[in-house]
Design an enzyme around this catalytic site. Sequence first.
Site, short mmCIF file in Angstrom:
data_model
loop_
_atom_site.label_atom_id
_atom_site.label_comp_id
_atom_site.label_asym_id
_atom_site.label_seq_id
_atom_site.Cartn_x
_atom_site.Cartn_y
_atom_site.Cartn_z
N SER A 194 -4.41 -1.05 -2.93
CA SER A 194 -4.73 0.17 -2.19
C SER A 194 -5.91 -0.12 -1.27
O SER A 194 -6.83 -0.87 -1.64
CB SER A 194 -5.12 1.29 -3.15
OG SER A 194 -5.70 2.35 -2.42
N TYR A 245 -9.48 3.65 -10.68
CA TYR A 245 -8.32 3.26 -9.88
C TYR A 245 -8.64 2.03 -9.02
O TYR A 245 -7.90 1.04 -9.02
CB TYR A 245 -7.91 4.45 -9.01
CG TYR A 245 -6.76 4.17 -8.07
CD1 TYR A 245 -5.48 3.95 -8.56
CD2 TYR A 245 -6.96 4.13 -6.69
CE1 TYR A 245 -4.42 3.70 -7.70
CE2 TYR A 245 -5.91 3.88 -5.82
CZ TYR A 245 -4.64 3.67 -6.33
OH TYR A 245 -3.60 3.41 -5.48
P1 NAP Z 1 4.55 7.99 -6.94
O1 NAP Z 1 5.28 8.70 -5.85
O2 NAP Z 1 3.71 8.76 -7.89
O3 NAP Z 1 5.63 7.15 -7.79
C1 NAP Z 1 5.20 6.45 -8.91
C2 NAP Z 1 6.35 5.64 -9.48
O4 NAP Z 1 5.82 4.91 -10.61
C3 NAP Z 1 7.48 6.50 -10.00
O5 NAP Z 1 8.71 5.86 -9.74
C4 NAP Z 1 7.21 6.55 -11.51
O6 NAP Z 1 8.39 6.67 -12.29
C5 NAP Z 1 6.63 5.17 -11.74
N1 NAP Z 1 5.88 5.12 -12.97
C6 NAP Z 1 4.85 5.92 -13.36
N2 NAP Z 1 4.43 5.58 -14.59
C7 NAP Z 1 5.21 4.54 -14.99
C8 NAP Z 1 5.27 3.76 -16.17
N3 NAP Z 1 4.44 3.97 -17.20
N4 NAP Z 1 6.21 2.77 -16.23
C9 NAP Z 1 7.05 2.55 -15.21
N5 NAP Z 1 7.04 3.27 -14.06
C10 NAP Z 1 6.12 4.25 -13.97
O7 NAP Z 1 3.60 6.84 -6.34
P2 NAP Z 1 3.55 6.16 -4.89
O8 NAP Z 1 2.69 6.97 -4.00
O9 NAP Z 1 4.93 5.82 -4.46
O10 NAP Z 1 2.70 4.84 -5.23
C11 NAP Z 1 3.32 3.60 -5.47
C12 NAP Z 1 2.23 2.51 -5.50
O11 NAP Z 1 1.52 2.52 -4.26
C13 NAP Z 1 1.18 2.68 -6.61
O12 NAP Z 1 0.87 1.42 -7.16
C14 NAP Z 1 -0.03 3.22 -5.87
O13 NAP Z 1 -1.25 2.85 -6.49
C15 NAP Z 1 0.12 2.56 -4.52
N6 NAP Z 1 -0.56 3.30 -3.43
C16 NAP Z 1 -0.18 4.56 -3.11
C17 NAP Z 1 -0.86 5.24 -2.11
C18 NAP Z 1 -0.49 6.66 -1.70
O14 NAP Z 1 -1.27 7.26 -0.95
N7 NAP Z 1 0.63 7.20 -2.13
C19 NAP Z 1 -1.92 4.62 -1.43
C20 NAP Z 1 -2.28 3.32 -1.80
C21 NAP Z 1 -1.60 2.67 -2.80
P3 NAP Z 1 8.88 8.12 -12.88
O15 NAP Z 1 9.46 8.84 -11.70
O16 NAP Z 1 9.90 7.78 -13.88
O17 NAP Z 1 7.66 8.78 -13.41
#
Ligand code: NAP
Length: 245
Positions: A140, A153
Amino acid sequence: MSPENRTAIVTGASRGIGAEIARHLAADGVSVVVNYASSPGAAEAVVAEITDAGGRAVAVRADLSVPAAASDLFDQAEAEFGSVDILVNNAGMMQLSPIAGAEDPQIDAHVALNLAAPARLMREASRRMGAGGRIVNLSSSVVGLYQPGYGLYAATKAGIEALTHILAKELGPQGITVNAVAPGPVGTDFFLAGKSEALVEQIKKMNPFGRLGTPEDIARVVRFLTSEQAGWISGQVIRANGGVI
Ligand code: NAP
């Protein structure tokens, strides 16, 4: 390995960025393991989209905060598609709190999902992947901001970046690349949860492009890093954030 015969594990691919990465890799002819923890319907919908478009995918439930899940997920991927050529460590969580207010379960949960699970999955990939393999970790852009409330985080994501740099050196001799993508704010549940519309607008205005990132902005970068064209890129962190930091 021809692009059509490759298999990818994308963790946390039922929603958000991971789902878009799964779609993009499938569009390159990669067979995709769509991992999820608690959203079987959403994961199956991603699989259906991919297979309806002529691709290959399977949904696999694995709660990655459980230590044994990493090797189980590789076992299931190999049973389904034969081998794993691409690992995308995307599943993650973020609960903001000043360090003074961080409870033990909150600390343990961040470390388990954001750091220990990718480390175990990278270990499995190191043991099982062949030449041409690709590992992409989601970090991130907040790692470089040192903002109050983001301590747990950002620390786990800084750990992922350290693992990326070190594993790239360890796996170069095996012909495997290891990189990270560090998004800025992306408009998924993860980012939007608990934020007012006014705050989201403020964050948009801070970006030179005047908008949030989209899952597609990030998935395109991951797709490139997994491609044959990216074979000489390893040990890098790509800050995909529209230039905000
Ligand atoms: P998201 O929409 O919340 O999706 C999270 C995903 O992770 C879902 O598919 C969820 O599955 C899965 N997950 C959660 N807990 C889990 C577990 N214990 N075991 C296996 N899978 C699990 O998140 P996102 O925004 O797409 O983020 C994805 C990545 O990008 C993360 O690593 C995050 O740190 C990084 N990131 C995001 C942002 C942002 O602004 N969105 C910015 C920087 C970095 P379920 O649906 O089954 O719960």
